[in-house]
Design a protein around this motif. Structure first.
Motif, short mmCIF file in Angstrom:
data_model
loop_
_atom_site.label_atom_id
_atom_site.label_comp_id
_atom_site.label_asym_id
_atom_site.label_seq_id
_atom_site.Cartn_x
_atom_site.Cartn_y
_atom_site.Cartn_z
N HIS A 3 0.29 -1.10 -0.11
CA HIS A 3 0.02 -0.02 0.34
C HIS A 3 0.91 1.21 0.23
N TYR A 8 -1.06 7.38 -6.06
CA TYR A 8 -2.33 8.19 -5.09
C TYR A 8 -2.42 9.02 -6.03
N ILE A 10 -5.21 13.02 -5.89
CA ILE A 10 -5.46 14.08 -5.14
C ILE A 10 -5.51 15.31 -5.85
N ARG A 18 2.97 6.80 -1.39
CA ARG A 18 2.24 7.22 -0.70
C ARG A 18 2.98 8.14 0.44
N VAL A 243 -6.87 18.63 2.19
CA VAL A 243 -5.84 17.06 2.62
C VAL A 243 -5.48 18.04 4.13
N LYS A 274 -9.74 12.06 9.77
CA LYS A 274 -10.75 11.17 8.39
C LYS A 274 -11.99 11.26 8.28
N PRO A 280 -8.71 13.47 3.04
CA PRO A 280 -7.94 12.29 2.86
C PRO A 280 -7.35 13.26 3.94
N LEU A 297 -1.64 2.07 6.66
CA LEU A 297 -2.59 2.45 5.45
C LEU A 297 -3.20 0.83 5.35
N GLY A 300 -6.09 1.35 6.91
CA GLY A 300 -7.30 2.91 6.49
C GLY A 300 -7.39 3.88 6.86
N GLU A 303 -4.12 8.12 4.10
CA GLU A 303 -3.86 8.47 3.04
C GLU A 303 -2.26 8.56 2.12
#
Length: 339
Positions: A3, A8, A10, A18, A243, A274, A280, A297, A300, A303
């Motif tokens: 992950h 990623y 945005i 990330r 963010v 979040k 994010p 990550l 969850g 991000e």
């Protein structure tokens, strides 16, 4: 697939992974003019070579008296633009994106003859007593943020982060224990930050995301708790923040409540943001164990993962983390033999 090393996006910002290099002051401007020099060039470009997805340039100030020290970076003049532009162009060569954190230290401007703040309350008795900005000066300060953001866009940065954490000026306005004003900027503690967000967004490209770093809680006695910062952050979100970068404290020496500094100790704050704001978030705070960063990550909780001190001691933290998590790494061709 890891992950941490998945892409990623945005808005118009597309990251190859990330991993975020957290903004960390270098106190290395030689002529006290705020202009980046060769140290800053090597420092940031080496982290791009080292595999970071997003690099956030250290706290860069909107006014000469807004620096923590006279050796900090600035964006209060067009003269700063070429040196930043040089860094941005070189970072881009290695597939990284780069943003700049713009700020004003307020009452924490150590080298200012007299710091300014939301009020005349010092950090503690060992610090200089600040002068409260007049209402007109507050409006001028908002314009300073706007001009600095415009220069950042001109220099080619991919994103901008506002520093509203760690007891700096925006934080000083939204903190009930620091802001004792009676004007409009005291009656609404979010107003200063909201107007900065709107001013900065007005000069940013529509597809450029705006980041904001905030202290989720304060550690000084009588400091605000999570519910207060979430209420303020909701207004920042409505004003245009895309963010949130979640830290804590930094406003004054801790009282009875003290930061734990254990690996991942700030991650619950990131998750709270979040869930409450549906935005994010960037998690930060002793996350330099790749497995912990990955778990944050996978669970969850965030991000993006910001690495601070871990990248100070290892410019190639990202490459080493990818090798640890995946057993393979896309190192620059010049370094492949090392991996």
């Amino acid at each position: 697939m890891s992950h941490l090393f998945s892409p990623y996006s945005i808005k118009g910002l597309e990251l190859k992974n990330r991993v975020v290099m957290a903004p960390m002051c270098q106190y290395s401007v030689e002529a006290k003019d705020g202009i980046p020099n060769d140290w800053h060039f090597v420092h940031y470009v080496s982290r791009a070579i080292g595999g970071a997805g997003l690099i956030l340039v250290e706290m860069t100030d909107v006014h000469p008296d807004g620096r923590i020290s006279d050796f900090d970076l600035g964006l209060w003049s067009d003269e700063h633009i070429p040196a930043f532009e040089r860094i941005v162009k070189e970072v881009h060569k290695y597939g990284a994106k780069i943003g700049v954190q713009i700020a004003h230290a307020g009452r924490k401007a150590e080298d200012a003859i007299q710091p300014v703040s939301s009020s005349n309350i010092p950090v503690d008795e060992t610090w200089k007593e600040p002068r409260a900005l007049t209402t007109d000066e507050v409006k001028e300060m908002i314009e300073n943020y706007k001009k600095a953001a415009k220069r950042a866009v001109t220099a080619g940065f991919d994103t901008i982060e506002l520093h509203a954490a760690h007891g700096y000026l925006i934080h000083q306005f939204h903190s009930p224990a620091i802001n004792n004003r009676t004007d409009e900027y005291g009656q609404d503690l979010s107003k200063f930050g909201v107007e900065i967000v709107k001013a900065v967004k007005s000069v940013m490209p529509k597809d450029m995301p705006l980041l904001l770093r905030i202290s989720a809680i304060e550690y000084m006695d009588g400091g605000y708790e999570l519910a207060h910062s979430l209420e303020i952050a909701q207004k920042y979100k409505e004003a245009g923040v895309d963010v949130f970068h979640i830290s804590s404290g930094g406003e004054a020496p801790p009282g009875k409540l003290k930061p734990k500094y254990a690996p991942g100790y700030q991650v619950p704050f990131a998750l709270a943001y979040k869930e409450a704001l549906n935005v994010p978030v960037i998690a930060v705070g002793v996350l330099d164990d790749p497995h912990l960063a990955e778990k944050t990550l996978v669970d969850g909780d965030a991000e993006l993962i910001a690495i601070g001190r871990g990248m100070l001691k290892d410019p190639y933290w990202s490459l080493h983390a990818e090798a640890t998590l995946t057993g393979k790494v896309e190192a620059p061709v010049q370094y492949k033999r090392g991996f």
